[in-house]
Design a protein around this motif. Structure first.
Motif, PDB file in Angstrom:
ATOM      1  N   GLY B  80       0.828  -1.203   0.000  1.00  0.00           N
ATOM      2  CA  GLY B  80       0.000   0.000   0.000  1.00  0.00           C
ATOM      3  C   GLY B  80       0.858   1.247   0.000  1.00  0.00           C
ATOM      4  O   GLY B  80       0.622   2.184  -0.759  1.00  0.00           O
ATOM      5  N   ARG B  81       1.881   1.239   0.836  1.00  0.00           N
ATOM      6  CA  ARG B  81       2.750   2.413   0.960  1.00  0.00           C
ATOM      7  C   ARG B  81       3.438   2.737  -0.368  1.00  0.00           C
ATOM      8  O   ARG B  81       3.396   3.860  -0.840  1.00  0.00           O
ATOM      9  CB  ARG B  81       3.795   2.147   2.053  1.00  0.00           C
ATOM     10  N   PHE B  84       0.925   3.728  -3.248  1.00  0.00           N
ATOM     11  CA  PHE B  84       0.384   5.083  -3.146  1.00  0.00           C
ATOM     12  C   PHE B  84       1.454   6.133  -3.456  1.00  0.00           C
ATOM     13  O   PHE B  84       1.151   7.156  -4.067  1.00  0.00           O
ATOM     14  CB  PHE B  84      -0.266   5.318  -1.781  1.00  0.00           C
ATOM     15  N   GLY B  87       1.649   6.133  -7.082  1.00  0.00           N
ATOM     16  CA  GLY B  87       0.459   6.799  -7.623  1.00  0.00           C
ATOM     17  C   GLY B  87       0.581   8.312  -7.557  1.00  0.00           C
ATOM     18  O   GLY B  87       0.224   9.014  -8.506  1.00  0.00           O
ATOM     19  N   ARG B  88       1.104   8.814  -6.437  1.00  0.00           N
ATOM     20  CA  ARG B  88       1.272  10.266  -6.284  1.00  0.00           C
ATOM     21  C   ARG B  88       2.325  10.788  -7.268  1.00  0.00           C
ATOM     22  O   ARG B  88       2.197  11.863  -7.831  1.00  0.00           O
ATOM     23  CB  ARG B  88       1.665  10.609  -4.844  1.00  0.00           C
ATOM     24  N   GLY B 106      -6.847   5.617  -6.055  1.00  0.00           N
ATOM     25  CA  GLY B 106      -7.173   4.905  -4.814  1.00  0.00           C
ATOM     26  C   GLY B 106      -8.237   3.859  -5.042  1.00  0.00           C
ATOM     27  O   GLY B 106      -8.157   2.734  -4.547  1.00  0.00           O
ATOM     28  N   PHE B 109      -6.837   0.904  -6.851  1.00  0.00           N
ATOM     29  CA  PHE B 109      -5.994   0.136  -5.937  1.00  0.00           C
ATOM     30  C   PHE B 109      -6.858  -0.788  -5.077  1.00  0.00           C
ATOM     31  O   PHE B 109      -6.590  -1.983  -4.941  1.00  0.00           O
ATOM     32  CB  PHE B 109      -5.199   1.108  -5.044  1.00  0.00           C
TER      33      PHE B 109
END
Lengths: 99, 223
Positions: B80-81, B84, B87-88, B106, B109
């Motif tokens: 997840g970390r 994300f 993704g950013r 999100g 995901f």
């Protein structure tokens, strides 16, 4: 475009943008990112903290105490405005190329 | 057009490009840790039944639940970390070309992970132990997603990303075929080979992280 006075510096904007992506960064990593000297980086970080865009903390690790910076909700809002400004610039460039 | 005291368009864009250059270095290392953690997880997933085979039945379910739970939670949090952060980064990269940016990272995901875990339960529930064969096919959805994310993180797919996605896809397909035929030892072998490939990807990513260049030519103050 960016109404936050603390972000009228590419070094501080660079720190904020990188923090927005990673949420938390150590002082040593920020030195690598900016290529600034320790004193100069500390001054920039202090300005960003005074503006409420990040929070500096001292944490204890196996390798000893370290300074880390965490982005704040206000910092994330400022980053969103920066992204908005980039998108506008991109759109304007695209329209300019079309004309 | 900028008003007095504001950064110019070139300066704003320089900051985003410098941030992305640096993020390539940060992400490459993060993907390196990601590959190593998942390699350990693959070994744990296939190794737990062997490790726990001697336990009395009364405790076996608890040991399985704890073992798989701890491994899944650990790799899930790490995944997840990094996903994300990737993704950013993708969003910043695409802010320079706004029309290509699609929102809802999100949501996608969460959707991938719901498919990922729900399919495991449902396939075993409806088709018994061999239903896991279907689950291995569903793992390919995750592989496609991983491919997309790795490619977007760096603009092009790196060697470590290529090795990881190909070995994962091959491992999933081989496992699916082996599970359908009840050849469980081959399932284990497929994931041990995948773990070895991911370990290679990890070492490659960690040692080939791009050099970070210090400083920049556009450090300006408008105070």
């Amino acid at each position: 475009m960016l109404d936050e006075p603390a972000l009228r510096s590419t070094a501080r904007l660079l720190i904020l943008a990188s923090l927005a992506l990673n949420r938390r960064m150590g002082f040593a990593t920020l030195l690598q990112l900016t290529g600034l000297g320790k004193g100069s980086l500390s001054a920039h970080l202090d300005q960003l903290e005074e503006a409420g865009l990040l929070r500096l903390r001292r944490v204890f690790t196996i390798a000893g105490p370290r300074v880390v910076a965490d982005i704040t909700p206000k910092g994330l809002d400022a980053y969103e405005k920066y992204i908005g400004a980039l998108e506008k610039l991109g759109s304007a460039r695209k329209e300019g190329a079309r004309d | 057009m900028t008003s007095e005291g504001e950064l110019s368009r070139d300066e704003l864009e320089w900051v985003s490009r410098r941030t992305l250059d640096f993020e390539e270095y940060v992400l490459r290392r993060a993907w390196g840790v990601f590959y190593a953690t998942w390699a350990a997880a693959y070994l744990a997933y296939v190794g737990l039944p062997y490790l726990l085979s001697g336990l009395p039945n009364a405790f076996a379910w608890l040991a399985y639940a704890l073992g798989y739970g701890v491994v899944s939670l650990s790799v899930g949090m790490l995944t997840g970390r990094i996903f994300f952060t990737a993704g950013r980064t993708l969003r910043l990269r695409r802010s320079l070309e706004p029309e290509s940016w699609r929102r809802g990272f999100g949501l996608r995901f969460i959707a991938v992970f719901v498919i990922f875990f729900a399919s495991a339960g449902l396939s075993v529930y409806f088709f018994g132990a061999r239903g896991i064969s279907l689950y291995f096919v569903v793992l390919l959805v995750y592989d496609v997603y991983l491919f997309h994310l790795l490619k977007s993180s760096f603009g092009k797919l790196s060697i470590d990303g290529l090795v990881a996605t190909i070995s994962y896809g091959a491992g999933a397909l081989a496992s699916s075929a082996a599970a359908a035929l009840g050849l469980w030892d081959y399932v284990t072998t497929a994931w041990v080979v995948t773990a070895a490939c991911w370990l290679f990807s990890s070492v490659y990513a960690l040692y080939h992280a791009p050099e970070v260049y210090a400083g920049g030519s556009l450090m300006v103050e408008r105070d």
